[in-house]
Design a protein around this motif. Structure first.
Motif, PDB file in Angstrom:
ATOM      1  N   MET A   1      20.082  -4.190  19.508  1.00 56.84           N
ATOM      2  CA  MET A   1      18.771  -3.682  19.091  1.00 56.84           C
ATOM      3  C   MET A   1      18.482  -4.028  17.620  1.00 56.84           C
ATOM      4  O   MET A   1      19.464  -4.310  16.750  1.00 56.84           O
ATOM      5  N   LYS A   2      17.307  -4.621  17.402  1.00 57.79           N
ATOM      6  CA  LYS A   2      16.799  -5.239  16.130  1.00 57.79           C
ATOM      7  C   LYS A   2      16.657  -4.222  14.970  1.00 57.79           C
ATOM      8  O   LYS A   2      16.230  -3.150  15.281  1.00 57.79           O
ATOM      9  N   LEU A   3      16.974  -4.872  13.854  1.00 58.69           N
ATOM     10  CA  LEU A   3      16.416  -3.848  12.783  1.00 58.69           C
ATOM     11  C   LEU A   3      15.024  -3.724  12.835  1.00 58.69           C
ATOM     12  O   LEU A   3      14.513  -2.613  12.192  1.00 58.69           O
ATOM     13  N   SER A   4      14.279  -4.422  13.182  1.00 58.84           N
ATOM     14  CA  SER A   4      12.839  -4.507  13.118  1.00 58.84           C
ATOM     15  C   SER A   4      12.446  -3.288  14.186  1.00 58.84           C
ATOM     16  O   SER A   4      11.472  -2.441  13.758  1.00 58.84           O
ATOM     17  N   GLN A   5      12.897  -3.241  15.124  1.00 59.28           N
ATOM     18  CA  GLN A   5      12.687  -2.078  16.155  1.00 59.28           C
ATOM     19  C   GLN A   5      13.112  -0.615  15.541  1.00 59.28           C
ATOM     20  O   GLN A   5      12.342   0.082  15.806  1.00 59.28           O
ATOM     21  N   LEU A   6      14.176  -0.570  14.982  1.00 63.65           N
ATOM     22  CA  LEU A   6      14.781   0.439  14.331  1.00 63.65           C
ATOM     23  C   LEU A   6      13.628   1.071  13.042  1.00 63.65           C
ATOM     24  O   LEU A   6      13.282   2.264  13.029  1.00 63.65           O
ATOM     25  N   LEU A   7      13.265   0.030  12.360  1.00 67.35           N
ATOM     26  CA  LEU A   7      12.294   0.126  11.257  1.00 67.35           C
ATOM     27  C   LEU A   7      11.058   0.800  11.751  1.00 67.35           C
ATOM     28  O   LEU A   7      10.235   1.658  11.401  1.00 67.35           O
ATOM     29  N   PHE A   8      10.536   0.072  12.892  1.00 69.23           N
ATOM     30  CA  PHE A   8       9.143   0.505  13.538  1.00 69.23           C
ATOM     31  C   PHE A   8       9.259   1.770  14.109  1.00 69.23           C
ATOM     32  O   PHE A   8       8.266   2.616  13.904  1.00 69.23           O
ATOM     33  N   SER A   9      10.554   2.327  14.600  1.00 73.94           N
ATOM     34  CA  SER A   9      10.567   3.375  15.457  1.00 73.94           C
ATOM     35  C   SER A   9      10.689   4.554  14.341  1.00 73.94           C
ATOM     36  O   SER A   9      10.189   5.541  14.364  1.00 73.94           O
ATOM     37  N   PHE A  10      11.352   4.262  13.042  1.00 70.00           N
ATOM     38  CA  PHE A  10      11.519   5.289  12.061  1.00 70.00           C
ATOM     39  C   PHE A  10       9.930   5.512  11.202  1.00 70.00           C
ATOM     40  O   PHE A  10       9.568   6.518  11.133  1.00 70.00           O
ATOM     41  N   LEU A  11       9.104   4.264  11.338  1.00 68.43           N
ATOM     42  CA  LEU A  11       7.757   4.615  10.880  1.00 68.43           C
ATOM     43  C   LEU A  11       6.943   5.247  11.719  1.00 68.43           C
ATOM     44  O   LEU A  11       6.174   5.951  11.378  1.00 68.43           O
ATOM     45  N   MET A  12       7.167   5.022  12.872  1.00 69.13           N
ATOM     46  CA  MET A  12       6.365   5.784  13.938  1.00 69.13           C
ATOM     47  C   MET A  12       6.737   7.166  13.883  1.00 69.13           C
ATOM     48  O   MET A  12       5.730   8.209  13.990  1.00 69.13           O
ATOM     49  N   GLY A  13       7.949   7.765  13.825  1.00 69.26           N
ATOM     50  CA  GLY A  13       8.229   9.091  13.668  1.00 69.26           C
ATOM     51  C   GLY A  13       7.938   9.640  12.508  1.00 69.26           C
ATOM     52  O   GLY A  13       7.485  10.859  12.549  1.00 69.26           O
ATOM     53  N   TYR A  14       8.012   8.827  11.350  1.00 69.80           N
ATOM     54  CA  TYR A  14       7.664   9.254  10.160  1.00 69.80           C
ATOM     55  C   TYR A  14       6.241   9.779  10.066  1.00 69.80           C
ATOM     56  O   TYR A  14       5.781  10.966   9.600  1.00 69.80           O
ATOM     57  N   PHE A  15       5.264   8.975  10.439  1.00 71.15           N
ATOM     58  CA  PHE A  15       3.846   9.087  10.592  1.00 71.15           C
ATOM     59  C   PHE A  15       3.263  10.232  11.763  1.00 71.15           C
ATOM     60  O   PHE A  15       2.515  10.950  11.511  1.00 71.15           O
ATOM     61  N   CYS A  16       4.091  10.012  12.888  1.00 69.85           N
ATOM     62  CA  CYS A  16       3.759  10.984  13.889  1.00 69.85           C
ATOM     63  C   CYS A  16       4.041  12.398  13.719  1.00 69.85           C
ATOM     64  O   CYS A  16       3.127  13.389  13.842  1.00 69.85           O
ATOM     65  N   TYR A  17       5.345  12.702  13.302  1.00 70.77           N
ATOM     66  CA  TYR A  17       5.581  13.858  13.004  1.00 70.77           C
ATOM     67  C   TYR A  17       5.059  14.415  11.682  1.00 70.77           C
ATOM     68  O   TYR A  17       4.464  15.709  11.798  1.00 70.77           O
ATOM     69  N   SER A  18       4.701  13.794  10.910  1.00 66.84           N
ATOM     70  CA  SER A  18       3.805  14.323   9.861  1.00 66.84           C
ATOM     71  C   SER A  18       2.323  14.658  10.118  1.00 66.84           C
ATOM     72  O   SER A  18       1.807  15.692   9.936  1.00 66.84           O
ATOM     73  N   LEU A  19       1.896  13.756  10.859  1.00 69.05           N
ATOM     74  CA  LEU A  19       0.599  14.373  11.587  1.00 69.05           C
ATOM     75  C   LEU A  19       0.625  15.597  12.480  1.00 69.05           C
ATOM     76  O   LEU A  19      -0.310  16.482  12.517  1.00 69.05           O
ATOM     77  N   ILE A  20       1.524  15.578  13.235  1.00 66.84           N
ATOM     78  CA  ILE A  20       1.585  17.097  14.166  1.00 66.84           C
ATOM     79  C   ILE A  20       1.819  18.205  13.251  1.00 66.84           C
ATOM     80  O   ILE A  20       1.327  19.065  13.213  1.00 66.84           O
ATOM     81  N   GLU A  21       2.570  17.768  11.964  1.00 70.53           N
ATOM     82  CA  GLU A  21       2.676  19.123  11.017  1.00 70.53           C
ATOM     83  C   GLU A  21       1.551  19.281  10.317  1.00 70.53           C
ATOM     84  O   GLU A  21       1.173  20.628  10.143  1.00 70.53           O
ATOM     85  N   ILE A  22       0.660  18.480   9.929  1.00 65.87           N
ATOM     86  CA  ILE A  22      -0.562  18.732   9.367  1.00 65.87           C
ATOM     87  C   ILE A  22      -1.612  19.387  10.473  1.00 65.87           C
ATOM     88  O   ILE A  22      -2.357  20.169  10.004  1.00 65.87           O
ATOM     89  N   VAL A  23      -1.414  19.013  11.452  1.00 67.90           N
ATOM     90  CA  VAL A  23      -2.478  19.346  12.555  1.00 67.90           C
ATOM     91  C   VAL A  23      -1.965  20.969  12.961  1.00 67.90           C
ATOM     92  O   VAL A  23      -2.967  21.799  12.934  1.00 67.90           O
ATOM     93  N   MET A  24      -0.628  21.158  13.072  1.00 69.59           N
ATOM     94  CA  MET A  24      -0.241  22.566  13.449  1.00 69.59           C
ATOM     95  C   MET A  24      -0.323  23.555  12.087  1.00 69.59           C
ATOM     96  O   MET A  24      -0.569  24.566  12.335  1.00 69.59           O
ATOM     97  N   ARG A  25       0.227  23.029  11.171  1.00 69.00           N
ATOM     98  CA  ARG A  25       0.192  23.987   9.731  1.00 69.00           C
ATOM     99  C   ARG A  25      -0.640  23.817   8.721  1.00 69.00           C
ATOM    100  O   ARG A  25      -0.741  24.604   7.779  1.00 69.00           O
ATOM    101  N   GLY A  26      -1.359  22.467   8.730  1.00 70.24           N
ATOM    102  CA  GLY A  26      -2.021  22.291   7.809  1.00 70.24           C
ATOM    103  C   GLY A  26      -1.600  21.401   6.474  1.00 70.24           C
ATOM    104  O   GLY A  26      -2.170  20.996   5.591  1.00 70.24           O
ATOM    105  N   TYR A  27      -0.294  21.267   6.647  1.00 70.81           N
ATOM    106  CA  TYR A  27       0.345  20.461   5.396  1.00 70.81           C
ATOM    107  C   TYR A  27       1.823  20.149   5.998  1.00 70.81           C
ATOM    108  O   TYR A  27       2.197  20.575   7.221  1.00 70.81           O
ATOM    109  N   THR A  28       2.484  19.168   5.236  1.00 75.38           N
ATOM    110  CA  THR A  28       3.866  18.712   5.735  1.00 75.38           C
ATOM    111  C   THR A  28       4.652  18.633   4.331  1.00 75.38           C
ATOM    112  O   THR A  28       3.896  18.928   3.215  1.00 75.38           O
TER     113      THR A  28
END
Length: 138
Positions: A1-28
Motif C-alpha cells: 500500500m502506497k503512501l499516496s493511497q493512504l493520503l488520498f483515503s485520509f483526505l476523502m474521509g476528511y472531506f466526506c465526513y465533514s460534509l455528512i456532519e454539515i448536512v446532518m447537523r449544520g456544522y462540524t
C-alpha cells in the motif's frame, strides 16, 4: 500500500465526513474532520485485504469507529470540554460519548465507505490498459 493511497483515503474521509456532519447537523468540528480522515484510512487498509467481505468490513468498521469515537469523545468532550457532541439523551449511551443507535449508523455508513475504498483502490492499482484494436473492418 502506497503512501499516496493512504493520503488520498485520509483526505476523502476528511472531506466526506465533514460534509455528512454539515448536512446532518449544520456544522462540524475540526477534530471530527481529522477523525473522519483517520477512520477512512483505517477502513481503506482493512478493505484492502482480499478476504474481506462486506459484512465483515461493516462489523469490524463499526467496532473500530465506535472505539475511535469513544477515544476522541473523551478527549474532546470530557478532558477539553469542547462539547463537540453529547449522546447523554440517547438510549444505551456510555458517558454520553458513544451509543448503540450511532454504532448502528456506523455499520450502515461502512457500506458506502467500503465501496469508496474499493474505488480508491481501483484508481490507484489500475495499470494503463492497452487499447484493444477492433477486429471489425472499417
Amino acid at each position: 500500500m502506497k503512501l499516496s493511497q493512504l493520503l488520498f483515503s485520509f483526505l476523502m474521509g476528511y472531506f466526506c465526513y465533514s460534509l455528512i456532519e454539515i448536512v446532518m447537523r449544520g456544522y462540524t468540528h475540526w477534530t471530527m474532520s481529522l477523525t473522519g480522515g483517520m477512520v477512512l484510512t483505517i477502513l481503506y487498509a482493512i478493505n484492502s485485504r482480499r478476504t474481506m467481505t462486506l459484512i465483515r468490513s461493516c462489523i469490524i468498521g463499526t467496532f473500530m469507529i465506535t472505539a475511535i469515537e469513544l477515544t476522541v469523545g473523551i478527549f474532546d468532550n470530557v478532558i477539553m470540554h469542547w462539547n463537540v457532541w453529547d449522546y447523554s439523551d440517547m438510549p444505551f449511551n456510555f458517558l454520553g460519548q458513544i451509543c448503540i443507535p450511532f454504532s448502528a449508523f456506523w455499520f450502515v455508513l461502512c457500506i458506502p465507505a467500503n465501496r469508496l475504498c474499493k474505488r480508491i483502490s481501483r484508481q490507484f492499482c489500475n495499470k494503463k490498459a492497452v487499447p484493444i484494436v477492433s477486429e471489425q473492418p472499417m
